[in-house]
Design a protein around this motif. Structure first.
Motif, PDB file in Angstrom:
ATOM      1  N   LYS A 211     -37.490  39.012  19.538  1.00 50.12           N
ATOM      2  CA  LYS A 211     -38.578  39.662  20.278  1.00 50.12           C
ATOM      3  C   LYS A 211     -38.457  41.171  20.207  1.00 50.12           C
ATOM      4  O   LYS A 211     -39.452  41.885  20.039  1.00 50.12           O
ATOM      5  N   ILE A 212     -37.232  41.678  20.325  1.00 53.44           N
ATOM      6  CA  ILE A 212     -37.030  43.132  20.245  1.00 53.44           C
ATOM      7  C   ILE A 212     -37.397  43.641  18.855  1.00 53.44           C
ATOM      8  O   ILE A 212     -38.050  44.686  18.716  1.00 53.44           O
ATOM      9  N   MET A 213     -37.002  42.914  17.830  1.00 55.69           N
ATOM     10  CA  MET A 213     -37.354  43.302  16.463  1.00 55.69           C
ATOM     11  C   MET A 213     -38.865  43.258  16.254  1.00 55.69           C
ATOM     12  O   MET A 213     -39.420  44.049  15.486  1.00 55.69           O
TER      13      MET A 213
ATOM     14  N   LEU B 166     -35.778  38.803   7.161  1.00 52.14           N
ATOM     15  CA  LEU B 166     -35.880  38.727   8.618  1.00 52.14           C
ATOM     16  C   LEU B 166     -35.224  37.457   9.161  1.00 52.14           C
ATOM     17  O   LEU B 166     -34.481  37.498  10.152  1.00 52.14           O
ATOM     18  N   THR B 167     -35.493  36.327   8.519  1.00 51.05           N
ATOM     19  CA  THR B 167     -34.941  35.062   9.003  1.00 51.05           C
ATOM     20  C   THR B 167     -33.425  35.030   8.852  1.00 51.05           C
ATOM     21  O   THR B 167     -32.699  34.613   9.755  1.00 51.05           O
ATOM     22  N   TYR B 168     -32.941  35.475   7.688  1.00 47.05           N
ATOM     23  CA  TYR B 168     -31.500  35.488   7.448  1.00 47.05           C
ATOM     24  C   TYR B 168     -30.799  36.472   8.377  1.00 47.05           C
ATOM     25  O   TYR B 168     -29.630  36.292   8.721  1.00 47.05           O
ATOM     26  N   GLY B 169     -31.519  37.473   8.814  1.00 50.58           N
ATOM     27  CA  GLY B 169     -30.942  38.456   9.724  1.00 50.58           C
ATOM     28  C   GLY B 169     -30.931  38.024  11.170  1.00 50.58           C
ATOM     29  O   GLY B 169     -30.444  38.746  12.033  1.00 50.58           O
ATOM     30  N   GLY B 170     -31.472  36.837  11.467  1.00 46.88           N
ATOM     31  CA  GLY B 170     -31.391  36.317  12.826  1.00 46.88           C
ATOM     32  C   GLY B 170     -32.685  36.310  13.598  1.00 46.88           C
ATOM     33  O   GLY B 170     -32.732  35.855  14.743  1.00 46.88           O
ATOM     34  N   VAL B 171     -33.785  36.798  13.005  1.00 41.15           N
ATOM     35  CA  VAL B 171     -35.070  36.777  13.700  1.00 41.15           C
ATOM     36  C   VAL B 171     -35.604  35.348  13.693  1.00 41.15           C
ATOM     37  O   VAL B 171     -35.592  34.672  12.667  1.00 41.15           O
TER      38      VAL B 171
ATOM     39  N   LEU C 254     -24.718  38.666  17.967  1.00 37.77           N
ATOM     40  CA  LEU C 254     -26.097  38.805  18.422  1.00 37.77           C
ATOM     41  C   LEU C 254     -26.183  39.746  19.623  1.00 37.77           C
ATOM     42  O   LEU C 254     -27.123  40.545  19.732  1.00 37.77           O
ATOM     43  N   THR C 255     -25.213  39.657  20.526  1.00 39.01           N
ATOM     44  CA  THR C 255     -25.220  40.529  21.704  1.00 39.01           C
ATOM     45  C   THR C 255     -25.105  41.997  21.294  1.00 39.01           C
ATOM     46  O   THR C 255     -25.853  42.854  21.785  1.00 39.01           O
ATOM     47  N   VAL C 256     -24.166  42.293  20.407  1.00 35.97           N
ATOM     48  CA  VAL C 256     -24.004  43.673  19.938  1.00 35.97           C
ATOM     49  C   VAL C 256     -25.268  44.145  19.222  1.00 35.97           C
ATOM     50  O   VAL C 256     -25.729  45.287  19.418  1.00 35.97           O
ATOM     51  N   ALA C 257     -25.853  43.275  18.398  1.00 37.96           N
ATOM     52  CA  ALA C 257     -27.070  43.638  17.668  1.00 37.96           C
ATOM     53  C   ALA C 257     -28.215  43.937  18.630  1.00 37.96           C
ATOM     54  O   ALA C 257     -29.008  44.861  18.410  1.00 37.96           O
ATOM     55  N   ILE C 258     -28.312  43.162  19.711  1.00 37.61           N
ATOM     56  CA  ILE C 258     -29.361  43.403  20.709  1.00 37.61           C
ATOM     57  C   ILE C 258     -29.166  44.756  21.375  1.00 37.61           C
ATOM     58  O   ILE C 258     -30.113  45.539  21.532  1.00 37.61           O
ATOM     59  N   VAL C 259     -27.940  45.058  21.772  1.00 36.66           N
ATOM     60  CA  VAL C 259     -27.649  46.337  22.432  1.00 36.66           C
ATOM     61  C   VAL C 259     -27.973  47.502  21.491  1.00 36.66           C
ATOM     62  O   VAL C 259     -28.610  48.488  21.890  1.00 36.66           O
ATOM     63  N   VAL C 260     -27.550  47.385  20.239  1.00 32.67           N
ATOM     64  CA  VAL C 260     -27.818  48.449  19.265  1.00 32.67           C
ATOM     65  C   VAL C 260     -29.324  48.596  19.044  1.00 32.67           C
ATOM     66  O   VAL C 260     -29.863  49.708  18.985  1.00 32.67           O
ATOM     67  N   ALA C 261     -30.019  47.468  18.923  1.00 34.48           N
ATOM     68  CA  ALA C 261     -31.473  47.511  18.707  1.00 34.48           C
ATOM     69  C   ALA C 261     -32.172  48.187  19.880  1.00 34.48           C
ATOM     70  O   ALA C 261     -33.106  48.980  19.697  1.00 34.48           O
TER      71      ALA C 261
ATOM     72  N   ALA D  74     -40.191  42.950  27.151  1.00 34.02           N
ATOM     73  CA  ALA D  74     -39.705  42.431  25.871  1.00 34.02           C
ATOM     74  C   ALA D  74     -38.537  41.475  26.068  1.00 34.02           C
ATOM     75  O   ALA D  74     -38.497  40.384  25.487  1.00 34.02           O
ATOM     76  N   VAL D  75     -37.568  41.881  26.911  1.00 35.35           N
ATOM     77  CA  VAL D  75     -36.401  41.029  27.148  1.00 35.35           C
ATOM     78  C   VAL D  75     -36.809  39.761  27.893  1.00 35.35           C
ATOM     79  O   VAL D  75     -36.340  38.654  27.582  1.00 35.35           O
TER      80      VAL D  75
END
Length: 459
Positions: A76-78, A111-116, A284-291, A305-306
């Motif tokens: 969702k953030i992406m 996008l899919t391979y990256g976790g979206v 995923l948690t770190v990626a969310i925080v960075v995003a 969004a969250v």
């Protein structure tokens, strides 16, 4: 025919039919599970519901809710930040309009391979796909198959490291990671990507030869708001995706093996069982925080969004948990022993019968994750024992099962297929043929190819 088997078949047919008609599996699954139980002598209805259906559904949520929740929030953030669109646009721009199909497949794949989430990808990429297909005069009816190839196939089940749930479900069962059997995964992925692209390009060439273009479609594309809320740069947009893939690999490969986790015995588990899921959760948690940090000014409402991301994780996991509960009720019936014997009697290595049972159950439930979960619950321990006896690695079992679950799952009643067609403004009659070939027929061929390599001992 044994009355119990008849009851199982009736309930399965009804599940597929009513799901195809758009009825929710959440309420269908328990009712049809109990219908199957009615035909099985000695089965207690309420016990089957509360102690089997609900227990297994709750167990599934306990195991996989973090992956669903974090994946949905990340996606969702992406999406709302415009990062997903920025990635899609830079890829399509590099590949060029003359390669519309390849451009969209690559954009969706990254996008899919990256976790979206696959569902988020469809919303994010469809407007771009419609633009590039219209500019290239490629028939719009090929868009669903093109998006499906990039999101419902090799990035979902085969590419090592994929954070999609279809690749991670097997981790707690086999004590493996998302990178299990990487060479087998790459072989399966190359087969799906190559054959799928070949099919779609031939369909495009055939349409051009017949003088068919994009067609007269009143596309309801969302209005562009890029001027008032510009998308982030492509460079920044790729950072969270790289974090998911790289951090997951580093943690599971280098960190946990060097950490004292003896305390896990107090919790009745072991590092082998949890390291894959723990690594994914952290990544995923770190990626969310960075995003959130780098896209903050591109997100209109952070809270919204969250919240929307979290809420959007509920329906997918509940649908899958209901399918898992249904499967476990079926598994508990005495008639299932006969079905299990038939599956296990398939000649050849256990890899073949495991792949067949997983694909069949995915087709029955209309869900790759649901079918794989049921197969693991019902037959996983048996196949682990057989594999260990024959010297087959559990990583190989993981990869074969993951690839196999992505075959028959995409029958017409599959929820992702119905959603994709709806977003693209197409019907099954318009576009399902290409979805069928790219996400059902070709993945089954890929499963066969990986089985040949795995059984030969070459990889």
């Amino acid at each position: 025919m044994d009355l119990g088997i008849f009851g199982i078949l009736i309930s399965l047919v009804m599940l597929m039919y009513f799901a195809y008609r758009g009825m929710s599996v959440i309420w269908l699954a328990p009712i049809l599970a109990l219908i199957a139980a009615l035909f099985s002598a000695g089965t207690h209805m309420m016990a089957s519901y509360t102690e089997v259906f609900m227990s297994s559904a709750a167990g599934y949520v306990k195991l996989y809710f973090p992956a669903f929740l974090l994946g949905a929030v990340f996606g969702k953030i992406m999406d709302v930040s415009g990062a997903a669109k920025a990635i899609a646009r830079v890829i399509t721009g590099k590949v060029g309009n003359q390669n519309a199909i390849l451009a969209v497949v690559l954009a969706v794949s990254v996008l899919t391979y990256g976790g979206v989430s696959m569902f988020v990808v469809v919303f994010a990429v469809y407007p771009i796909a419609a633009e590039i297909f219209r500019d290239s005069n490629v028939p719009k009816r090929l868009i669903p198959g093109t998006i499906a190839l990039g999101s419902f196939t090799f990035t979902m089940t085969a590419l090592p490291g994929s954070p999609q749930i279809q690749n991670t479900i097997a981790m707690p069962f086999f004590g493996t990671t998302a990178y299990a059997a990487p060479i087998l995964g790459m072989i399966g992925a190359a087969t799906m990507f190559g054959l799928g692209l070949l099919w779609l390009k031939r369909r495009e060439a055939s349409a051009r030869a017949a003088g068919e273009g994009y067609g007269d479609h009143a596309d309801a594309l969302p209005e562009s708001h890029e001027d008032e809320n510009p998308t982030p740069s492509a460079f920044l947009s790729f950072i969270p995706i790289i974090i998911v893939l790289l951090l997951n690999f580093l943690i599971v490969t280098f960190y946990y093996p060097n950490v004292n986790t003896g305390y896990l015995s107090d919790y009745g588990t072991s590092l082998q069982k949890v390291k894959g899921m723990w690594s994914l959760i952290i990544a995923l948690t770190v990626a969310i925080v960075v995003a959130l940090m780098i896209f903050r000014r591109h997100i209109p409402s952070l809270r919204e969004a969250v919240n929307q991301g979290g809420e959007s994780s509920i329906m997918p996991i509940m649908n899958t948990a209901a399918a898992v509960g249904f499967g476990n009720v079926i598994k508990s019936l005495s008639a299932f022993e006969l079905i299990k014997e038939m599956i296990l009697s398939v000649p050849g290595t256990p890899l073949l019968s495991f792949a067949m049972s997983t694909s069949l159950l995915a087709g029955i439930t209309g869900s790759a994750s649901g079918g794989l979960s049921i197969a693991l619950d019902a037959l996983g321990e048996i196949y682990i024992h057989q594999a260990e006896t024959l010297g087959i690695s559990l990583e190989t079992l993981h990869r074969i099962a993951s690839i196999a679950c992505g075959g028959l799952d995409s029958l017409p009643h599959n929820g992702a297929v119905i959603t994709l067609l709806g977003i693209c403004g197409m019907t099954h009659k318009d576009a399902y043929k290409d979805i069928f070939v790219c996400t059902l027929a070709i993945p089954m061929i890929a499963t066969g190819v990986t089985l040949i390599f795995a059984s030969s001992g070459v990889v």
